[in-house]
Design an enzyme around this catalytic site. Structure first.
Site, PDB file in Angstrom:
ATOM      1  N   ARG A 125     122.355  20.388 -30.341  1.00  0.00           N
ATOM      2  CA  ARG A 125     122.495  21.702 -30.961  1.00  0.00           C
ATOM      3  C   ARG A 125     123.809  21.784 -31.735  1.00  0.00           C
ATOM      4  NH1 ARG A 125     119.769  26.102 -32.859  1.00  0.00           N
ATOM      5  NH2 ARG A 125     120.331  28.085 -31.893  1.00  0.00           N
ATOM      6  N   THR A 428     111.923  25.913 -37.736  1.00  0.00           N
ATOM      7  CA  THR A 428     111.948  24.703 -36.931  1.00  0.00           C
ATOM      8  C   THR A 428     110.784  23.780 -37.244  1.00  0.00           C
ATOM      9  OG1 THR A 428     110.900  26.089 -35.271  1.00  0.00           O
ATOM     10  CG2 THR A 428     113.191  25.556 -34.908  1.00  0.00           C
ATOM     11  N   ASP A 468     122.311  32.253 -35.374  1.00  0.00           N
ATOM     12  CA  ASP A 468     121.631  32.364 -34.075  1.00  0.00           C
ATOM     13  C   ASP A 468     122.553  32.956 -33.010  1.00  0.00           C
ATOM     14  OD1 ASP A 468     119.054  31.700 -34.507  1.00  0.00           O
ATOM     15  OD2 ASP A 468     119.144  29.707 -33.646  1.00  0.00           O
ATOM     16  N   GLY A 514     108.657  28.055 -34.794  1.00  0.00           N
ATOM     17  CA  GLY A 514     108.184  29.423 -34.942  1.00  0.00           C
ATOM     18  C   GLY A 514     109.191  30.502 -34.617  1.00  0.00           C
ATOM     19  N   GLY A 515     110.489  30.185 -34.682  1.00  0.00           N
ATOM     20  CA  GLY A 515     111.492  31.212 -34.453  1.00  0.00           C
ATOM     21  C   GLY A 515     111.474  31.727 -33.029  1.00  0.00           C
TER      22      GLY A 515
END
Length: 613
Positions: A125, A428, A468, A514-515
């Protein structure tokens, strides 16, 4: 039990309901507000629904990705004797080229891997630059910035992590040489690939793209129109970058001229960020203990924080299991054929949608309250998936929808945080692979919003992962767990998942882009595979539905009027919306004689494919 056989898996113990009650007394309860953040549209536009997909079968190995060129690259590595992570690296490299709106070497990834002995997870990440502060997305008046104003430009760019994450996993589990894994992507970048209908749709729908000179030169014609479907795109700049990464390893991106250009683009933009050469040089991927929980006769293993996906999926399934133990009527009633002519062909019963959506409300409420980077925040991880705690949460579910759920108070809370009311977005991609030796990987990879920050460096996109984080750092004097802090990793919804039976044998690898709806998509697919005994393609095809602790969301045009009315009768506020999943799944099948084979599926809502031998 898998965790009994593999002691190095992270085992999560259960405590009694009494302990939950005692914790409620001892700890400060979360705020009572039931306001939830506005729910955004999906991060990527809908580009069609394919009706020609069927479950694919193989005997030795299989790879699945969101683009057939990437899936083919994964299968090629498996044919050469590569491991599942070898296939994933090759697929990621190709996705950087052919699906730049979703993922790439300028972004990050979460990897859940089975090496035949234990489940391991690798955290690639992005991290916040050292110069970032918790007021990064606040305007002069103290109000949060509009999302697009925050997204476009250098302000939103976090330190990319995917290459370091893949490097760490490859060092431990790779079989092929690192350089070999980039050969398919380099060849495609040099020879060119045809613009797919989906990529064309994303280019055409992006109003910010013309403002990026590098993107405009690459994706648009001289008159500013998007290049047509089928146009061959060559990317020699990316080919050169990938050659350097192949020969020098990830250091080629984190040091030297590529790193210098990344920093120059970020700091030189009109909306500048603070990403520095020191941030790039100092980035470290992390191996984290897998989050494995029991669900009926299976074990579900996912990604721990800073992803919320593994926690939320475990909570949803655990809550549904508690409901089944509580009620005589099964929480997951069977599917039924659709009464109208829809591509998916079948839909769940209203009762199943009701109960799953209610379980998701509870999980999303806890997600907003507690989940953040565990290196900065004391996440009550064991408490959140504790069987007793989930039973107490299940007791809140009744015959009518609760509308908006409040966060619970799980065991192990050390600090009281304010709920996060920031937007929920992320763009994504997903890959899964199973190799000849039975190893498996599920990897979800991202640049955050479609085309990330819209900064293009030598043929690849830089992420906008900083968005985010919570735009609002505190509320009523309490800090938000997911606020911006230097070096911190933003919370994610990504939920790469591996499933095992209780003999410790791999059953499935699954995941979705898909968020913030990723959690809904993965939960639906897992329930379809396990509870409804569907083949992978049918489970993926199921109409998408769920709740992010707001309206009950139903995939537009995929549900019968009878079901919609039944939900309204139960008190649901129904919202029919585009739910653009991109799920990939591979399932290991066993016949009566114990012979194993593989079955794979890809999401008809995107361009994916499962390929095997």
């Amino acid at each position: 039990m898998l965790t009994d056989l593999k002691p190095n898996l992270h085992r999560l113990s259960a405590v009694s309901l009494l302990a939950v009650a005692l914790t409620l007394v001892a700890c400060k309860a979360p705020p009572s507000s039931t306001t939830t953040p506005a729910l955004p549209a999906p991060p990527e536009v809908v580009s069609g629904y394919r009706t020609d997909l069927q479950t694919r079968h193989a005997d030795k190995h299989m790879a699945a990705a969101a683009n057939p060129l990437a899936a083919e690259a994964g299968r090629e590595m498996l044919r050469r004797g590569g491991s599942a992570i070898d296939a994933a690296i090759a697929m990621q490299a190709v996705l950087t080229l052919v699906e730049p709106q979703s993922s790439g070497i300028g972004g990050g990834a979460f990897i859940v891997l089975w090496d035949g002995k234990a489940v391991r997870t690798y955290d690639g990440r992005e991290t916040a630059p050292a110069g970032a502060t918790e007021r990064l997305f606040l305007q002069a008046d103290g109000k949060p910035m509009p999302f697009t104003a925050a997204q476009i430009g250098g302000r939103s760019v976090g330190t990319p992590g995917v290459l370091r994450g893949l490097e760490l996993a490859h060092r431990k589990h790779g079989r092929l040489e690192w350089a070999t894994l980039f050969e398919p992507a380099i060849a495609l970048a040099e020879q060119g690939f045809a613009i797919s209908p989906r990529l064309h749709a994303l280019i055409a729908s992006d109003s910010s793209l013309p403002g990026s000179p590098d993107m405009a030169a690459y994706f648009l014609n001289a008159d500013g129109s998007p290049k047509a479907v089928g146009t061959v795109l060559k990317n020699p700049a990316l080919a050169a970058v990938l050659k350097r990464i192949a020969n020098e390893g990830p250091d080629a991106l984190y040091n030297g001229p590529i790193a210098e250009e990344i920093v120059a683009k970020v700091q030189g933009h009109a909306n500048p960020g603070s990403l520095s050469l020191n941030d790039l040089k100092g980035y470290t991927a992390r191996e984290r203990p897998a989050l494995c929980t029991d669900y009926k006769r299976w074990q579900i293993c996912g990604m721990p924080p800073p992803s919320s996906g593994g926690v939320a999926v475990a909570q949803i399934l655990g809550t549904l299991q508690a409901l089944e133990q509580r009620d005589s009527n099964a929480a997951l009633t069977p599917l039924k054929p659709l009464k109208t002519d829809k591509p998916a062909g079948i839909e769940p019963t209203p009762e199943a949608v009701h109960l799953i959506a209610e379980a998701e409300r509870l999980a999303y409420a806890d997600r907003a309250q507690y989940i953040a980077d565990p290196n900065f925040v004391a996440v009550p991880l064991k408490g959140l998936v504790d069987q007793g705690y989930l039973a107490s949460r299940a007791s809140l579910i009744g015959p009518r929808s609760m509308g908006v759920a409040k966060p619970g108070t799980p065991p192990g809370i050390q600090v009281a945080y304010a709920p996060d009311r920031s937007p929920l977005r992320i763009s994504t991609s997903q890959v899964v692979a199973v190799d000849d030796q039975g190893g498996a990987v599920s990897m979800t990879t991202t640049v955050e919003s479609a085309f990330g920050s819209h900064l293009m460096v030598q043929g690849f996109m830089l992420n906008n992962q900083m968005t985010d984080f919570s735009f609002i750092p505190e509320e009523n004097g309490q800090k938000v767990a997911n606020r911006v802090e230097p070096g911190k990793r933003p919370r994610s919804s990504m939920a790469p998942t591996l499933i095992f039976d209780h003999q410790g044998r791999l059953l499935a690898a699954v995941g979705s882009p898909g968020g913030s709806q990723i959690i809904e998509y993965v939960a639906k697919s897992v329930i379809g595979l396990l509870d409804w005994n569907l083949d992978p393609q049918t489970a993926i095809n199921l109409p998408n539905f769920g709740s992010r602790n707001g309206p009950t969301e139903l995939e537009k045009g995929q549900f019968s009027p009878t079901l919609i009315q039944a939900l309204k009768d139960k008190g649901h506020t129904v919202s029919e919306i585009d739910m653009n999943s991109g799920t990939q799944a591979i399932v290991r099948m066993r016949d009566a004689q114990g012979k194993t084979s593989l079955a794979g599926g890809a999401d008809p809502r995107r361009e994916g494919q499962a390929l095997g031998d």
